[in-house]
Design an enzyme around this catalytic site. Structure first.
Site, short mmCIF file in Angstrom:
data_model
loop_
_atom_site.label_atom_id
_atom_site.label_comp_id
_atom_site.label_asym_id
_atom_site.label_seq_id
_atom_site.Cartn_x
_atom_site.Cartn_y
_atom_site.Cartn_z
N ASP A 40 0.86 -1.17 0.00
CA ASP A 40 0.00 0.00 0.00
C ASP A 40 0.92 1.24 0.00
O ASP A 40 2.12 1.12 0.25
CB ASP A 40 -0.86 -0.06 1.28
CG ASP A 40 -1.58 1.23 1.56
OD1 ASP A 40 -2.24 1.74 0.64
OD2 ASP A 40 -1.51 1.73 2.70
N ASP A 42 -0.26 5.09 1.02
CA ASP A 42 -0.55 6.08 2.07
C ASP A 42 -0.53 5.45 3.45
O ASP A 42 -1.23 4.47 3.71
CB ASP A 42 -1.92 6.72 1.81
CG ASP A 42 -1.91 7.65 0.62
OD1 ASP A 42 -1.09 8.58 0.61
OD2 ASP A 42 -2.71 7.44 -0.31
N ASP A 229 -1.57 -0.89 5.90
CA ASP A 229 -1.92 -0.29 7.20
C ASP A 229 -3.40 -0.40 7.48
O ASP A 229 -3.85 -0.01 8.56
CB ASP A 229 -1.51 1.19 7.25
CG ASP A 229 -2.47 2.07 6.50
OD1 ASP A 229 -2.52 1.95 5.25
OD2 ASP A 229 -3.19 2.86 7.12
P1 TMP Z 1 -4.88 3.45 0.94
O1 TMP Z 1 -3.78 3.88 1.85
O2 TMP Z 1 -5.52 2.18 1.37
O3 TMP Z 1 -4.42 3.40 -0.49
O4 TMP Z 1 -6.07 4.51 1.05
C1 TMP Z 1 -5.95 5.85 0.83
C2 TMP Z 1 -6.29 6.65 2.03
O5 TMP Z 1 -6.70 7.94 1.56
C3 TMP Z 1 -7.42 6.16 2.91
O6 TMP Z 1 -6.94 5.94 4.22
C4 TMP Z 1 -8.41 7.30 2.97
C5 TMP Z 1 -7.63 8.48 2.47
N1 TMP Z 1 -8.42 9.52 1.79
C6 TMP Z 1 -8.18 10.85 2.14
O7 TMP Z 1 -7.35 11.12 3.00
N2 TMP Z 1 -8.88 11.83 1.52
C7 TMP Z 1 -9.81 11.58 0.55
O8 TMP Z 1 -10.44 12.50 -0.01
C8 TMP Z 1 -10.07 10.21 0.20
C9 TMP Z 1 -11.08 9.88 -0.85
C10 TMP Z 1 -9.33 9.23 0.84
MG MG Z 2 -2.94 3.07 3.58
#
Ligand code: TMP
Ligand code: MG
Length: 291
Positions: A40, A42, A229
């Site tokens: 992943d 973020d 995460d």
């Molecule tokens: P991921 O880490 O699983 O790829 O998910 C991306 C993260 O982005 C998730 O924890 C939610 C976050 N997110 C934001 O912070 N702002 C937003 O506008 C959106 C749609 C998601």
């Molecule tokens: Mg994540």
């Protein structure tokens, strides 16, 4: 006996340490040619916090940037405050969460698409942001690159932003493949939407990999290290055709006590409030050392 000092860090929790050592030893035995890493982005490769402050996700980097109007910022923040607690709520089922995540991503992407964001501004937006990769990122990316280990970054964030982050950190090596939400710009380079399919936290699996060729090409890579995460990250490896060894490492960043039980059941190694890639690097170093 597998001896990896990083596993003694106080941030490390394992439900079954012997099982973990067994998988690591099997990954090493099968060799580096059989290994692939699926991660992943973020809050896994990027930091969750620094100096007591939250670090931005790839979406937040856009939300916080100067190119968004004050009204747009407020609306995006409202969405975050409403939907993020739902995303991480341990008492809601996936069936409940999925449609709400689609709603969040769709609304956020619609808002961003009204802001006339320029393709040419992305590099500057990232440069001015407070994003940070986890400590030890250089060693992580370099070890994988030097050993020709494919790294698949599967992200529900914004592909253009995360690629720019790793490019600016000088670690966007050719062994990396990214699947994420990519921006769709018009002929004048103005953001008009996001390309399909929409990837949110809980559909990171086969259903959004319209190109399964990637994992088919890697069918000989039967050892997998998965990094995530969120509980949604556990399905990132579903598309892998042939799994012999899989080691799942989960960063538990937020509401640690509340989530510990579930994470320990699902991830082989749980890293609690650990802002570094030390443990991952220790395991990789051990795997790559010839003895
Ligand atoms: P991921 O880490 O699983 O790829 O998910 C991306 C993260 O982005 C998730 O924890 C939610 C976050 N997110 C934001 O912070 N702002 C937003 O506008 C959106 C749609 C998601
Ligand atoms: Mg994540």
């Amino acid at each position: 006996m597998v001896r990896i000092v990083e596993l003694d860090k106080t941030t490390v929790r394992m439900k079954n340490p012997d099982h973990v050592r067994g998988i690591i030893s099997s990954i090493k035995k099968d060799g580096v040619n059989k290994l692939q890493v699926i991660s992943d982005f973020d809050m896994t490769l990027s930091r969750f916090g620094w100096n007591g402050r939250r670090c931005p996700t790839s979406h937040n980097i856009l939300d916080n940037s100067q190119v968004i109007t004050e009204e747009g910022k407020k609306q995006l923040k409202d969405l975050l405050h409403y939907y993020y607690p739902i995303e991480i709520d341990p008492n809601r089922t996936l069936e409940e969460k999925c449609p709400l995540m689609v709603e969040w991503w769709t609304r956020a992407h619609d808002l961003l698409s009204q802001q006339k964001i320029l393709k040419g501004d992305i590099a500057q937006i990232v440069k001015e942001s407070e994003v940070m990769l986890r400590d030890g990122f250089n060693e992580f990316f370099d070890q994988l690159h030097k050993n020709n280990v494919p790294l698949f970054i599967f992200s529900a964030g914004v592909g253009d932003i995360l690629e720019e982050i790793i490019r600016q950190a000088n670690v966007f090596h050719p062994n990396i493949n990214v699947v994420s939400n990519y921006m769709d710009f018009d002929d004048d380079g103005i953001l008009r939407g996001f390309k399909r399919p929409l990837i949110h936290t809980y559909n990171k699996n086969n259903t959004v990999l319209n190109n399964t060729e990637y994992f088919q090409q890697l069918s000989t890579k039967t050892s997998i290290i998965l990094l995530g995460d969120s509980m949604g990250d556990l399905t990132m490896s579903d598309g892998v055709t042939n799994v012999k060894n899989i080691l799942k490492i989960g960063f538990l960043n937020d509401k640690v006590e509340e989530h510990r039980g579930k994470y320990l059941e699902s991830y082989d190694i749980v890293l609690e409030r650990d802002e570094t890639l030390d443990v991952v690097n220790g395991i990789l170093r051990y795997t790559f050392t010839e003895t």
